[in-house]
Design a protein around this motif. Structure first.
Motif, PDB file in Angstrom:
ATOM      1  N   UNK A   2       0.122   8.293   4.750  1.00  0.00           N
ATOM      2  CA  UNK A   2      -1.248   8.771   4.961  1.00  0.00           C
ATOM      3  C   UNK A   2      -2.210   8.161   3.958  1.00  0.00           C
ATOM      4  N   UNK A   3      -1.853   8.232   2.680  1.00  0.00           N
ATOM      5  CA  UNK A   3      -2.726   7.685   1.639  1.00  0.00           C
ATOM      6  C   UNK A   3      -2.785   6.161   1.716  1.00  0.00           C
ATOM      7  N   UNK A   4      -1.671   5.535   2.078  1.00  0.00           N
ATOM      8  CA  UNK A   4      -1.662   4.080   2.199  1.00  0.00           C
ATOM      9  C   UNK A   4      -2.587   3.623   3.319  1.00  0.00           C
ATOM     10  N   UNK A   5      -2.586   4.346   4.432  1.00  0.00           N
ATOM     11  CA  UNK A   5      -3.455   3.995   5.557  1.00  0.00           C
ATOM     12  C   UNK A   5      -4.920   4.066   5.141  1.00  0.00           C
ATOM     13  N   UNK A   6      -5.265   5.098   4.376  1.00  0.00           N
ATOM     14  CA  UNK A   6      -6.641   5.218   3.883  1.00  0.00           C
ATOM     15  C   UNK A   6      -6.993   4.051   2.974  1.00  0.00           C
ATOM     16  N   UNK A   7      -6.034   3.664   2.145  1.00  0.00           N
ATOM     17  CA  UNK A   7      -6.285   2.589   1.182  1.00  0.00           C
ATOM     18  C   UNK A   7      -6.561   1.260   1.872  1.00  0.00           C
ATOM     19  N   UNK A   8      -5.827   0.954   2.940  1.00  0.00           N
ATOM     20  CA  UNK A   8      -6.015  -0.341   3.619  1.00  0.00           C
ATOM     21  C   UNK A   8      -6.942  -0.208   4.827  1.00  0.00           C
ATOM     22  N   UNK A   9      -7.495   0.993   5.016  1.00  0.00           N
ATOM     23  CA  UNK A   9      -8.515   1.240   6.028  1.00  0.00           C
ATOM     24  C   UNK A   9      -8.011   0.987   7.449  1.00  0.00           C
ATOM     25  N   UNK A  10      -6.872   1.560   7.744  1.00  0.00           N
ATOM     26  CA  UNK A  10      -6.342   1.551   9.103  1.00  0.00           C
ATOM     27  C   UNK A  10      -5.866   2.965   9.416  1.00  0.00           C
TER      28      UNK A  10
ATOM     29  N   UNK B 138       0.829  -1.206   0.000  1.00  0.00           N
ATOM     30  CA  UNK B 138       0.000   0.000   0.000  1.00  0.00           C
ATOM     31  C   UNK B 138       0.862   1.254   0.000  1.00  0.00           C
ATOM     32  N   UNK B 139       1.939   1.254   0.768  1.00  0.00           N
ATOM     33  CA  UNK B 139       2.835   2.412   0.798  1.00  0.00           C
ATOM     34  C   UNK B 139       3.545   2.566  -0.544  1.00  0.00           C
ATOM     35  N   UNK B 140       3.960   1.453  -1.133  1.00  0.00           N
ATOM     36  CA  UNK B 140       4.605   1.501  -2.448  1.00  0.00           C
ATOM     37  C   UNK B 140       3.653   2.119  -3.472  1.00  0.00           C
ATOM     38  N   UNK B 141       2.403   1.683  -3.464  1.00  0.00           N
ATOM     39  CA  UNK B 141       1.428   2.148  -4.439  1.00  0.00           C
ATOM     40  C   UNK B 141       1.036   3.603  -4.205  1.00  0.00           C
ATOM     41  N   UNK B 142       0.818   3.957  -2.932  1.00  0.00           N
ATOM     42  CA  UNK B 142       0.298   5.283  -2.615  1.00  0.00           C
ATOM     43  C   UNK B 142       1.382   6.350  -2.559  1.00  0.00           C
TER      44      UNK B 142
END
Length: 299
Positions: A20-28, A12-16
């Motif tokens: 911050x955006x990665x946390x939103x993506x994986x809903x944590x 998620x961090x790699x993609x985002x």
């Protein structure tokens, strides 16, 4: 022990490109995601990300771990699907498409593909689709090709210029080519899905064009319909032209894009991979032949 949640957080961090955006993506929450990354770095014995205020990027170790993480995610997905009956084989083609592919083009392609595939379409940006392809979440991506990009899993499809689209009755519709300063008094429409949004903004600012905007929208269909209605004008790839619009070249605005198909090499390596690719290419050529890309004034 490395868990799937670690891999989800890492990818998620790699993609985002940000925690911050990665946390939103994986809903944590961001602290939860940061803790997962810290735990993963402890388990692998290496720092995986360089963190600064502007961006988050992979370290050398992170770059080496990325294909491992993607392979692990594919394994998790295969495990999830293990033992399911034949009714769960749908879709046979998970196709990603950038949002700025014209609806007409995508419709024509889908009509041809539907004869041979059960299709699931996934929309996203170029970076999102490339990440989804690397993670095994899609089989192929219809997206932008980068300069020098080549290989057996990359299939160039079409090249087209970016132009200014105006209403058919607009004063510029018959001019063929205009200078940037001729647009200073025009009302613009901003396509937020445009890959060249920042480049376009800088181009017109550099030429002293600071227009007012009648619409800013993620929807290309809405933007182009408002152009046809005479509400404003917009820059776009030529294939997005619709009835009631005319393409005009802007002097110095010499940008183009290459659309292509990126294919998951694992999907290609399967027994039916070659046949699948042949069917896809046949469908694409048939789709292109059924489309009439609008060309005006020698564009």
């Amino acid at each position: 022990m490395i868990k799937r949640s670690h891999i989800h957080a890492f990818l998620a961090v790699v993609e985002a490109g940000s925690f911050t955006h990665a946390a939103t993506r994986v809903r944590v929450t961001q602290p939860t995601l940061s803790a997962a990354i810290a735990d993963l770095e402890r388990l692998v014995g290496a720092i995986l990300f360089i963190r600064n205020r502007r961006q988050v990027r992979l370290t050398e170790a992170g770059g080496r771990f990325l294909p491992i993480a993607r392979e692990l995610e594919r394994g998790f997905r295969s495990a999830d699907a293990f033992g399911r009956d034949g009714g769960d084989d749908w879709p046979t083609l998970k196709l990603g498409a950038i949002r700025s592919v014209s609806g007409e083009m995508l419709q024509s392609l889908a009509e041809k593909l539907a004869d041979d595939f059960g299709i699931e379409l996934i929309e996203g940006s170029d970076s999102e689709l490339r990440a989804a392809l690397g993670n095994g979440r899609i089989h192929a991506a219809l997206t932008l090709l980068r300069p020098g990009e080549a290989g057996p899993q990359i299939k160039p499809l079409i090249a087209e210029p970016y132009v200014m689209l105006v209403a058919a009755g607009h004063r510029l519709a018959g001019g063929g080519e205009v200078a940037p300063d001729e647009l200073a008094a025009e009302t613009m429409i901003a396509r937020r899905s445009c890959e060249l949004l920042d480049v376009t903004s800088r181009f017109f600012t550099r030429h002293g064009v600071r227009p007012r905007f009648a619409l800013r929208s993620e929807s290309d269909d809405r933007c182009l319909r408002m152009v046809a209605a005479g509400v404003g004008i917009t820059t776009a790839p030529l294939s997005l032209a619709i009835d009631g619009t005319v393409a005009v070249r802007v002097r110095g605005y010499d940008y183009s894009r290459h659309l292509g198909l990126l294919i998951d090499p694992n999907w290609l390596s399967e027994t039916e991979g070659g046949a699948r690719l042949e069917k896809f290419q046949t469908a694409w050529l048939a789709a292109l032949s059924s489309l009439e890309l609008r060309k005006t004034n020698g564009l």
